[in-house]
Motif scaffolding. Structure first.
Motif, PDB file in Angstrom:
ATOM      1  N   GLY A 102       0.788  -1.228   0.000  1.00  0.00           N
ATOM      2  CA  GLY A 102       0.000   0.000   0.000  1.00  0.00           C
ATOM      3  C   GLY A 102       0.822   1.281   0.000  1.00  0.00           C
ATOM      4  O   GLY A 102       0.285   2.352  -0.301  1.00  0.00           O
ATOM      5  N   GLN A 103       2.098   1.198   0.341  1.00  0.00           N
ATOM      6  CA  GLN A 103       2.951   2.384   0.315  1.00  0.00           C
ATOM      7  C   GLN A 103       3.192   2.804  -1.135  1.00  0.00           C
ATOM      8  O   GLN A 103       3.255   1.971  -2.043  1.00  0.00           O
ATOM      9  CB  GLN A 103       4.279   2.094   1.009  1.00  0.00           C
ATOM     10  CG  GLN A 103       5.192   3.291   1.161  1.00  0.00           C
ATOM     11  CD  GLN A 103       6.489   2.950   1.877  1.00  0.00           C
ATOM     12  OE1 GLN A 103       6.800   1.773   2.117  1.00  0.00           O
ATOM     13  NE2 GLN A 103       7.265   3.967   2.233  1.00  0.00           N
ATOM     14  N   VAL A 104       3.337   4.094  -1.369  1.00  0.00           N
ATOM     15  CA  VAL A 104       3.526   4.609  -2.727  1.00  0.00           C
ATOM     16  C   VAL A 104       4.987   4.997  -2.928  1.00  0.00           C
ATOM     17  O   VAL A 104       5.561   5.742  -2.132  1.00  0.00           O
ATOM     18  CB  VAL A 104       2.609   5.816  -3.001  1.00  0.00           C
ATOM     19  CG1 VAL A 104       2.899   6.401  -4.385  1.00  0.00           C
ATOM     20  CG2 VAL A 104       1.147   5.407  -2.903  1.00  0.00           C
ATOM     21  N   LEU A 123       6.607   8.455 -12.075  1.00  0.00           N
ATOM     22  CA  LEU A 123       5.644   7.392 -11.823  1.00  0.00           C
ATOM     23  C   LEU A 123       5.323   7.258 -10.348  1.00  0.00           C
ATOM     24  O   LEU A 123       6.152   7.581  -9.477  1.00  0.00           O
ATOM     25  CB  LEU A 123       6.194   6.051 -12.326  1.00  0.00           C
ATOM     26  CG  LEU A 123       6.782   6.006 -13.739  1.00  0.00           C
ATOM     27  CD1 LEU A 123       7.303   4.603 -14.046  1.00  0.00           C
ATOM     28  CD2 LEU A 123       5.756   6.450 -14.770  1.00  0.00           C
ATOM     29  N   LEU A 124       4.130   6.741 -10.084  1.00  0.00           N
ATOM     30  CA  LEU A 124       3.740   6.329  -8.737  1.00  0.00           C
ATOM     31  C   LEU A 124       3.465   4.831  -8.783  1.00  0.00           C
ATOM     32  O   LEU A 124       2.632   4.369  -9.566  1.00  0.00           O
ATOM     33  CB  LEU A 124       2.499   7.090  -8.267  1.00  0.00           C
ATOM     34  CG  LEU A 124       2.639   8.617  -8.139  1.00  0.00           C
ATOM     35  CD1 LEU A 124       1.325   9.241  -7.695  1.00  0.00           C
ATOM     36  CD2 LEU A 124       3.755   8.986  -7.180  1.00  0.00           C
ATOM     37  N   LEU A 125       4.206   4.064  -7.961  1.00  0.00           N
ATOM     38  CA  LEU A 125       4.060   2.609  -7.886  1.00  0.00           C
ATOM     39  C   LEU A 125       3.443   2.241  -6.547  1.00  0.00           C
ATOM     40  O   LEU A 125       3.864   2.760  -5.491  1.00  0.00           O
ATOM     41  CB  LEU A 125       5.420   1.917  -8.023  1.00  0.00           C
ATOM     42  CG  LEU A 125       5.973   1.681  -9.445  1.00  0.00           C
ATOM     43  CD1 LEU A 125       6.051   2.960 -10.251  1.00  0.00           C
ATOM     44  CD2 LEU A 125       7.334   1.016  -9.365  1.00  0.00           C
ATOM     45  N   LEU A 185       1.301   5.205   4.546  1.00  0.00           N
ATOM     46  CA  LEU A 185       0.311   4.984   3.495  1.00  0.00           C
ATOM     47  C   LEU A 185      -0.265   6.308   3.006  1.00  0.00           C
ATOM     48  O   LEU A 185      -0.330   7.287   3.755  1.00  0.00           O
ATOM     49  CB  LEU A 185      -0.807   4.083   4.010  1.00  0.00           C
ATOM     50  CG  LEU A 185      -0.374   2.707   4.527  1.00  0.00           C
ATOM     51  CD1 LEU A 185      -1.585   1.906   4.993  1.00  0.00           C
ATOM     52  CD2 LEU A 185       0.392   1.947   3.454  1.00  0.00           C
ATOM     53  N   PRO A 186      -0.688   6.369   1.755  1.00  0.00           N
ATOM     54  CA  PRO A 186      -1.253   7.625   1.228  1.00  0.00           C
ATOM     55  C   PRO A 186      -2.579   7.954   1.884  1.00  0.00           C
ATOM     56  O   PRO A 186      -3.319   7.062   2.320  1.00  0.00           O
ATOM     57  CB  PRO A 186      -1.412   7.327  -0.262  1.00  0.00           C
ATOM     58  CG  PRO A 186      -1.558   5.839  -0.345  1.00  0.00           C
ATOM     59  CD  PRO A 186      -0.679   5.293   0.750  1.00  0.00           C
ATOM     60  N   THR A 187      -2.872   9.245   1.927  1.00  0.00           N
ATOM     61  CA  THR A 187      -4.103   9.691   2.577  1.00  0.00           C
ATOM     62  C   THR A 187      -5.325   9.563   1.671  1.00  0.00           C
ATOM     63  O   THR A 187      -6.456   9.548   2.158  1.00  0.00           O
ATOM     64  CB  THR A 187      -3.958  11.160   3.015  1.00  0.00           C
ATOM     65  OG1 THR A 187      -3.639  11.961   1.863  1.00  0.00           O
ATOM     66  CG2 THR A 187      -2.833  11.309   4.041  1.00  0.00           C
ATOM     67  N   VAL A 188      -5.099   9.478   0.348  1.00  0.00           N
ATOM     68  CA  VAL A 188      -6.195   9.289  -0.606  1.00  0.00           C
ATOM     69  C   VAL A 188      -5.721   8.318  -1.674  1.00  0.00           C
ATOM     70  O   VAL A 188      -4.509   8.139  -1.876  1.00  0.00           O
ATOM     71  CB  VAL A 188      -6.625  10.622  -1.259  1.00  0.00           C
ATOM     72  CG1 VAL A 188      -7.115  11.619  -0.224  1.00  0.00           C
ATOM     73  CG2 VAL A 188      -5.488  11.214  -2.092  1.00  0.00           C
TER      74      VAL A 188
END
Length: 637
Positions: free
Chosen positions: A298-300, A364-366, A413-416
């Motif tokens: 879940g981490q970006v 990029l965002l993975l 983890l991302p907030t959205v």
């Protein structure tokens, strides 16, 4: 008679002033002098270094510093509105601290021997008979690879002053290439516009004839125009940032004869151009298949990708390890693209494959939903890139990423969800080029010649001409928008790059089958609202682009970004704006002493005439004033 004399004097003085300006305009400096008058200042040293690379001890040309553990030059950072000065010092060649470094420049005889024994099965049509000897070869000298220890600098993708020809920002149509010889220094002065898009850019050498060899050697570095993106991502809880620089060195192994301590160096030009080099991997940040530190489910991961390849495209596909042989349409792990070529999108775009050509950047965002080991794969380009020839380029795992099985830390983890993230765009929607903005449409044809009696072989052309720096091929005016139809009638790839200007892609197409070459579908995938500085002109295909000429004017170029193609002819000059009168340039270059003497004499004569005229006017004006006062006196009385 006086007005005509005055006008003539002023005209000749103007000619003399232009000539003097041409005489003193250069940005070469004494190496003992500083070049630090910008808001941001860097000193970049082109030198020869020995360093570990894969399982070799490599010796090559580089911008990297002695305390660096990478082949990359120092990372530069600047902000919109700032001035950037760069002092480039050339310490290559005889100024390196050890023996001279090869390879030698290819000769007509080298090309002749290659034509007799090509070393691989050639699948394209060749023409004309091979001469009886190398002496019978026709040599296009300006487009022969050469001067491997001379250099210059290009800031790729930035909207800054034109800087291929001397001096930076030149409006002289006959201005020469900036050629910084060993032992020389140059002071590059740039101004970053206030509204410049912020993101990932890069720098590399760009001297015609030596660019490919120096890039295969590793002369490149990353440049960031800093802006709001990092803060905006941090606001969404995305703080993990990594670089992903793809490089395709063409090297050869050498015997470490004393006092040499290295066993690998850059290969000969003809071996690199034909991908016959024995050491020709894809490296990521200078490493072969590096392993990125574990991240959590879940981490970006914010991955900043630069394709710094010289002669190859790359695919970027993420698989769960062990699934690499399955169709990516079915099993590839999706990722998100939030910027391309330095321009941030308002929202990220979801993809499961992308194809990159040399010079392109993607941010990029993975994010991974399950623990395990994942691989980033380069595959599927073989055959499509160059006349259906396999091994061009080879398939390879580029890197691996481990996703930890440990329970995720909520603070990481991302907030959205990524799909809901919004960013400050590099360009606003109202800046898109409109059909009514286009002032003209021009066709640019990329072609490859295969005449066996001519060097270099093969030959590379734009509109049927090989490069000539003293010829202006295309022109544009500041503020106008143009359409270019880029044509490629042969089965090879040509990434098109235009200096100091961006464009929008309006059409892509190819006669090749996407069934036979599935990755071609990704090459042909485009968004007409994106702003790019490179577009892949597909094999046996076309691209239609709209270019907006905005900030800077002067003499520059566009070219194929397969750099061996560029070095051997596939480049054209472009003049933006209004050149200095060519008759002044010619007058100065052919009659320097006459112009200087004439100008000095005219200036002295004008000063003398001004003194005499001024004195005469004063005397006359005094008499008239006295007479007028006398008349007033008579009226009063």
């Amino acid at each position: 008679m006086w007005p005509a004399t005055k006008l003539t004097a002023i005209f000749l003085l103007g000619v003399w002033h232009c000539a003097i300006t041409l005489a003193v305009e250069t940005d070469f400096i004494d190496c003992s002098k500083k070049c630090d008058g910008g808001d941001v200042n860097y000193e970049l040293v082109a030198s020869v270094r020995t360093m570990p690379l894969m399982n070799y001890t490599y010796r090559g040309r580089t911008y990297s510093t002695p305390d660096s553990d990478t082949f990359l030059g120092p990372t530069m950072r600047v902000k919109p509105g700032q001035s950037l000065w760069i002092k480039l010092v050339n310490k290559m060649g005889k100024y390196s601290d050890a023996e001279m470094l090869g390879p030698p420049s290819p000769s007509a005889e080298d090309y002749y021997e290659m034509l007799l024994k090509p070393g691989e099965h050639i699948k394209y049509q060749r023409y004309k008979r091979i001469p009886d000897s190398a002496e019978g070869m026709k040599v296009d000298t300006p487009n022969m690879p050469k001067h491997f220890d001379s250099t210059n600098l290009h800031l790729h993708g930035l909207d800054v002053e034109v800087h291929m020809f001397d001096p930076v920002g030149t409006h002289d149509p006959d201005a020469p290439h900036i050629v910084i010889e060993p032992g020389q220094c140059y002071c590059y002065k740039f101004n970053i516009p206030v509204h410049h898009p912020t993101g990932m850019y890069w720098y590399h050498p760009h001297l015609h004839g030596s660019t490919a060899i120096q890039m295969w050697s590793g002369m490149m570095g990353v440049l960031y125009v800093d802006g709001p993106l990092e803060k905006e991502l941090a606001g969404y809880g995305v703080n993990l940032q990594k670089e992903f620089v793809i490089w395709d060195p063409a090297l050869r192994s050498v015997k470490p004869d004393p006092p040499a301590k290295h066993n690998a160096e850059v290969d000969e030009f003809l071996m690199g151009q034909t991908t016959l080099s024995k050491i020709h991997p894809f490296l990521i940040n200078g490493k072969e298949e590096p392993h990125y530190d574990p991240i959590q489910v879940g981490q970006v991961l914010w991955l900043r990708v630069l394709c710094g390849t010289v002669e190859n495209e790359n695919t970027f596909i993420i698989y769960r390890k062990g699934q690499e042989e399955q169709p990516w349409e079915d099993v590839a792990v999706p990722f998100w693209v939030l910027a391309a070529d330095g321009v941030t999108f308002p929202r990220p775009k979801k993809k499961n494959i992308m194809v990159l050509a040399g010079g392109q950047r993607q941010e990029l965002l993975l994010q991974f939903d399950e623990p395990g080991t994942y691989v980033i794969s380069q595959q599927g380009i073989q055959g499509m890139q160059f006349f259906d020839m396999l091994g061009h380029p080879h398939d390879q795992i580029l890197a691996t990423i481990t996703v930890s099985e440990e329970e995720s830390d909520p603070s990481l983890l991302p907030t959205v969800p990524i799909s809901e993230m919004k960013f400050t765009p590099g360009y606003k929607e109202e800046q898109n080029i409109k059909p009514e903005d286009i002032v003209s449409s021009e066709t640019i044809v990329f072609s490859m010649g295969a005449n066996r009696d001519q060097t270099p072989f093969p030959q590379y052309y734009i509109n049927g001409k090989s490069f000539a720096g003293d010829r202006i091929d295309f022109t544009a005016k500041p503020g106008e928008a143009k359409e270019y139809i880029l044509m490629n009638a042969q089965h090879n790839v040509h990434p098109f790059h235009i200096h100091v200007n961006r464009f929008q892609i309006k059409e892509m197409g190819s006669e090749l089958s996407t069934e036979k070459y599935p990755v071609l579908k990704s090459v042909l995938d485009f968004d007409e609202h994106e702003w790019r500085d490179i577009v892949v002109v597909p094999p046996s295909g076309r691209a239609r682009i709209w270019v907006q000429y905005q900030n800077y004017t002067g003499k520059t170029v566009f070219h194929c970004h397969f750099l061996a193609h560029e070095d051997t002819g596939m480049m054209a000059t472009l003049f933006i704006g209004y050149p200095k009168p060519r008759f002044v340039v010619v007058l100065w270059k052919e009659h320097k002493q006459l112009v200087l003497g004439l100008g000095g004499g005219v200036l002295a004569g004008m000063l003398l005439l001004w003194i005499i005229s001024s004195s005469s006017r004063k005397q006359k004006r005094g008499y008239e004033l006295a007479a007028m006062n006398e008349m007033k006196s008579k009226v009063t009385h």
